[in-house]
Design a protein around this motif. Sequence first.
Motif, PDB file in Angstrom:
ATOM      1  N   ARG A 151       0.941  -1.334   0.288  1.00  0.00           N
ATOM      2  CA  ARG A 151       0.200  -0.087   0.120  1.00  0.00           C
ATOM      3  C   ARG A 151       1.075   0.939   0.116  1.00  0.00           C
ATOM      4  O   ARG A 151       0.585   2.292  -1.186  1.00  0.00           O
ATOM      5  N   ARG A 152       2.074   1.270   1.049  1.00  0.00           N
ATOM      6  CA  ARG A 152       2.642   2.503   0.522  1.00  0.00           C
ATOM      7  C   ARG A 152       3.693   2.660  -0.490  1.00  0.00           C
ATOM      8  O   ARG A 152       3.930   3.687  -1.017  1.00  0.00           O
ATOM      9  N   ALA A 153       3.965   1.376  -1.412  1.00  0.00           N
ATOM     10  CA  ALA A 153       4.405   1.573  -2.671  1.00  0.00           C
ATOM     11  C   ALA A 153       2.893   2.292  -3.472  1.00  0.00           C
ATOM     12  O   ALA A 153       4.102   3.140  -4.689  1.00  0.00           O
ATOM     13  N   LEU A 154       2.394   1.775  -3.234  1.00  0.00           N
ATOM     14  CA  LEU A 154       1.413   2.499  -4.334  1.00  0.00           C
ATOM     15  C   LEU A 154       0.929   3.933  -3.874  1.00  0.00           C
ATOM     16  O   LEU A 154       0.786   4.557  -5.416  1.00  0.00           O
ATOM     17  N   ARG A 155       0.924   3.901  -3.040  1.00  0.00           N
ATOM     18  CA  ARG A 155       0.598   5.618  -2.483  1.00  0.00           C
ATOM     19  C   ARG A 155       1.780   6.536  -2.987  1.00  0.00           C
ATOM     20  O   ARG A 155       1.488   7.980  -3.444  1.00  0.00           O
ATOM     21  N   LEU A 156       3.376   6.250  -2.586  1.00  0.00           N
ATOM     22  CA  LEU A 156       4.105   7.311  -3.452  1.00  0.00           C
ATOM     23  C   LEU A 156       4.509   6.153  -4.388  1.00  0.00           C
ATOM     24  O   LEU A 156       5.653   7.265  -4.873  1.00  0.00           O
ATOM     25  N   ARG A 157       4.156   5.201  -4.657  1.00  0.00           N
ATOM     26  CA  ARG A 157       5.142   4.858  -6.506  1.00  0.00           C
ATOM     27  C   ARG A 157       6.238   4.604  -6.734  1.00  0.00           C
ATOM     28  O   ARG A 157       7.064   4.592  -7.120  1.00  0.00           O
ATOM     29  N   LEU A 158       6.703   3.805  -4.887  1.00  0.00           N
ATOM     30  CA  LEU A 158       8.009   4.309  -5.061  1.00  0.00           C
ATOM     31  C   LEU A 158       7.809   2.389  -4.030  1.00  0.00           C
ATOM     32  O   LEU A 158       7.514   2.134  -3.082  1.00  0.00           O
ATOM     33  N   PHE A 159       9.417   1.565  -5.072  1.00  0.00           N
ATOM     34  CA  PHE A 159       9.281  -0.119  -4.071  1.00  0.00           C
ATOM     35  C   PHE A 159      10.119  -0.280  -3.931  1.00  0.00           C
ATOM     36  O   PHE A 159      11.530  -0.764  -4.651  1.00  0.00           O
ATOM     37  N   PRO A 160      10.058   0.058  -1.739  1.00  0.00           N
ATOM     38  CA  PRO A 160      11.748  -0.779  -1.523  1.00  0.00           C
ATOM     39  C   PRO A 160      12.238  -1.930  -1.777  1.00  0.00           C
ATOM     40  O   PRO A 160      11.231  -3.356  -1.760  1.00  0.00           O
ATOM     41  N   LEU A 161      13.647  -2.120  -2.873  1.00  0.00           N
ATOM     42  CA  LEU A 161      13.779  -3.887  -2.951  1.00  0.00           C
ATOM     43  C   LEU A 161      15.035  -3.704  -2.476  1.00  0.00           C
ATOM     44  O   LEU A 161      16.390  -3.404  -2.903  1.00  0.00           O
ATOM     45  N   PRO A 162      14.974  -4.822  -1.030  1.00  0.00           N
ATOM     46  CA  PRO A 162      16.234  -4.180  -0.198  1.00  0.00           C
ATOM     47  C   PRO A 162      17.313  -5.722  -1.153  1.00  0.00           C
ATOM     48  O   PRO A 162      16.991  -6.759  -1.601  1.00  0.00           O
ATOM     49  N   SER A 163      18.454  -5.696  -0.888  1.00  0.00           N
ATOM     50  CA  SER A 163      19.542  -6.791  -1.206  1.00  0.00           C
ATOM     51  C   SER A 163      19.311  -7.946   0.527  1.00  0.00           C
ATOM     52  O   SER A 163      19.970  -7.949   0.248  1.00  0.00           O
ATOM     53  N   ALA A 164      18.297  -8.819   0.087  1.00  0.00           N
ATOM     54  CA  ALA A 164      18.419  -9.438   0.353  1.00  0.00           C
ATOM     55  C   ALA A 164      18.493 -11.320   0.058  1.00  0.00           C
ATOM     56  O   ALA A 164      17.125 -11.181  -1.155  1.00  0.00           O
ATOM     57  N   ARG A 165      19.272 -12.331   0.921  1.00  0.00           N
ATOM     58  CA  ARG A 165      19.425 -13.165  -0.057  1.00  0.00           C
ATOM     59  C   ARG A 165      18.788 -14.267   0.780  1.00  0.00           C
ATOM     60  O   ARG A 165      18.925 -15.820   0.695  1.00  0.00           O
ATOM     61  N   GLY A 166      18.536 -14.452   2.402  1.00  0.00           N
ATOM     62  CA  GLY A 166      17.725 -15.230   3.374  1.00  0.00           C
ATOM     63  C   GLY A 166      16.210 -15.625   2.623  1.00  0.00           C
ATOM     64  O   GLY A 166      16.022 -14.788   1.804  1.00  0.00           O
ATOM     65  N   LEU A 167      15.957 -16.884   2.642  1.00  0.00           N
ATOM     66  CA  LEU A 167      14.650 -17.453   1.919  1.00  0.00           C
ATOM     67  C   LEU A 167      13.705 -16.982   3.055  1.00  0.00           C
ATOM     68  O   LEU A 167      13.481 -16.829   4.093  1.00  0.00           O
ATOM     69  N   ARG A 168      11.916 -16.943   1.999  1.00  0.00           N
ATOM     70  CA  ARG A 168      11.357 -16.590   2.658  1.00  0.00           C
ATOM     71  C   ARG A 168      10.152 -17.926   1.876  1.00  0.00           C
ATOM     72  O   ARG A 168      10.464 -18.115   0.709  1.00  0.00           O
ATOM     73  N   GLN A 169       8.818 -18.098   3.163  1.00  0.00           N
ATOM     74  CA  GLN A 169       8.375 -19.309   2.423  1.00  0.00           C
ATOM     75  C   GLN A 169       6.370 -18.742   2.801  1.00  0.00           C
ATOM     76  O   GLN A 169       5.859 -19.080   4.097  1.00  0.00           O
ATOM     77  N   PRO A 170       6.574 -17.544   2.335  1.00  0.00           N
ATOM     78  CA  PRO A 170       4.968 -16.484   2.856  1.00  0.00           C
ATOM     79  C   PRO A 170       3.637 -17.938   2.677  1.00  0.00           C
ATOM     80  O   PRO A 170       4.059 -18.731   1.698  1.00  0.00           O
ATOM     81  N   PRO A 265       0.140 -26.458   0.910  1.00  0.00           N
ATOM     82  CA  PRO A 265       0.254 -24.952   0.851  1.00  0.00           C
ATOM     83  C   PRO A 265       0.130 -24.573  -0.465  1.00  0.00           C
ATOM     84  O   PRO A 265       1.479 -24.958  -0.994  1.00  0.00           O
ATOM     85  N   ARG A 266       0.293 -23.303  -1.249  1.00  0.00           N
ATOM     86  CA  ARG A 266      -0.180 -23.434  -2.417  1.00  0.00           C
ATOM     87  C   ARG A 266       1.722 -22.047  -2.033  1.00  0.00           C
ATOM     88  O   ARG A 266       1.892 -21.573  -1.504  1.00  0.00           O
ATOM     89  N   PRO A 267       2.472 -22.391  -4.161  1.00  0.00           N
ATOM     90  CA  PRO A 267       3.651 -21.433  -3.921  1.00  0.00           C
ATOM     91  C   PRO A 267       2.812 -19.375  -4.289  1.00  0.00           C
ATOM     92  O   PRO A 267       1.891 -19.412  -4.088  1.00  0.00           O
ATOM     93  N   PHE A 268       4.082 -18.977  -3.728  1.00  0.00           N
ATOM     94  CA  PHE A 268       3.399 -17.818  -4.073  1.00  0.00           C
ATOM     95  C   PHE A 268       3.005 -16.729  -4.693  1.00  0.00           C
ATOM     96  O   PHE A 268       4.082 -16.478  -5.578  1.00  0.00           O
ATOM     97  N   ARG A 269       2.290 -16.773  -5.697  1.00  0.00           N
ATOM     98  CA  ARG A 269       1.529 -15.510  -6.571  1.00  0.00           C
ATOM     99  C   ARG A 269       0.685 -14.920  -6.185  1.00  0.00           C
ATOM    100  O   ARG A 269      -0.646 -15.106  -6.684  1.00  0.00           O
ATOM    101  N   PRO A 270       1.300 -13.845  -5.782  1.00  0.00           N
ATOM    102  CA  PRO A 270      -0.315 -13.126  -5.815  1.00  0.00           C
ATOM    103  C   PRO A 270      -0.519 -11.922  -6.436  1.00  0.00           C
ATOM    104  O   PRO A 270       0.557 -11.522  -7.472  1.00  0.00           O
ATOM    105  N   ASP A 271      -1.372 -11.633  -6.540  1.00  0.00           N
ATOM    106  CA  ASP A 271      -1.943 -10.999  -7.158  1.00  0.00           C
ATOM    107  C   ASP A 271      -3.122  -9.385  -6.235  1.00  0.00           C
ATOM    108  O   ASP A 271      -2.644  -9.130  -4.876  1.00  0.00           O
ATOM    109  N   SER A 272      -3.056  -8.521  -6.985  1.00  0.00           N
ATOM    110  CA  SER A 272      -3.336  -6.999  -7.535  1.00  0.00           C
ATOM    111  C   SER A 272      -4.610  -7.407  -5.678  1.00  0.00           C
ATOM    112  O   SER A 272      -4.410  -6.386  -5.175  1.00  0.00           O
ATOM    113  N   THR A 273      -5.028  -8.079  -5.739  1.00  0.00           N
ATOM    114  CA  THR A 273      -6.044  -8.567  -4.599  1.00  0.00           C
ATOM    115  C   THR A 273      -6.288  -8.620  -3.384  1.00  0.00           C
ATOM    116  O   THR A 273      -6.714  -8.377  -2.365  1.00  0.00           O
ATOM    117  N   MET A 274      -4.744  -9.165  -3.444  1.00  0.00           N
ATOM    118  CA  MET A 274      -4.314  -9.601  -1.841  1.00  0.00           C
ATOM    119  C   MET A 274      -4.166  -8.604  -1.077  1.00  0.00           C
ATOM    120  O   MET A 274      -3.684  -8.656   0.141  1.00  0.00           O
TER     121      MET A 274
END
Length: 279
Positions: A151-170, A265-274
């Motif tokens: 939501r913050r990215a949509l408001r600012l039109r700017l999306f932070p992309l950290p250099s992060a190599r740790g694994l995640r499992q949403p 559980p399903r893989p991470f495939r987000p869409d805008s409705t989420m």
Amino acid sequence: MTVLVFGGSSQIGHFLLPRLLATGEQVLALSRYPRPPLAGVTWVVGALPANVPILPPVSAIISFGPLPGLAEWLARAALGNAPRVVAISSMSAETKRDSRVPAERGISQQLRDGEKALAAACARHGCAWTVLRPTLVYGAGLDKSLTPIARRALRLRLFPLPSARGLRQPVHADDIAQAVMAALECPAAAGCILPIGGGERLAAREMFARVRRSLARSTMPLPLPAWLLRLGQHALPPLRGPLSRLHADLVADNGELQRLLGVHPRPFRPDSTMWTPPG
């Protein structure tokens, strides 16, 4: 029979209530605030642990709220039978155990203490119990992790992309709801604490990139190099814990979940409705 749900208006509750209703169960849902009517659901205003009205006999208790409050209420509740109990904890019980931030170590300890207190309270009533420990939860626009970033990215039109190599499992909230339903019907899951992560492990930087690609409007990527993240740990104490974990693997082993409950559980495939809350 009647199922009592604490936190029915939560992100997991959003998906669980329709699943319960589809089985023909009567649902009694406790919420801190009045909720819009929903066919088959009786909403009760209250809060754990002290502000819970007298309730009719129930066949099962499901909770998405803090475990200490549930355990405290259960310890002194006058239950007419021994309902099945399924509660949600968090993988933070493990991933924050050795955090550099004392407050986060405290959260980990509180979660583990809550799990033990719940087991003891259930033993008092002879209730079978199961605890699920999810990883990062998403899917209903109600989480406090990925949705605020989107939501913050949509408001600012700017999306932070950290250099992060740790694994995640949403893990999608509906997959947790499915696991709750399965646990209710699985005697072998009694007395178990089951991790539940999503069906895919991916680098944190790729997770954030997928969130960005899912947004309904374009945003400008803002790369955050490793040196800047290290600087942020010193300059921004409230972010020290999250920033320090960007290179750590925060994942769950779904082996027992799949063996006992048959949930994949399903893989991470987000869409805008989420990233939009329901209603």
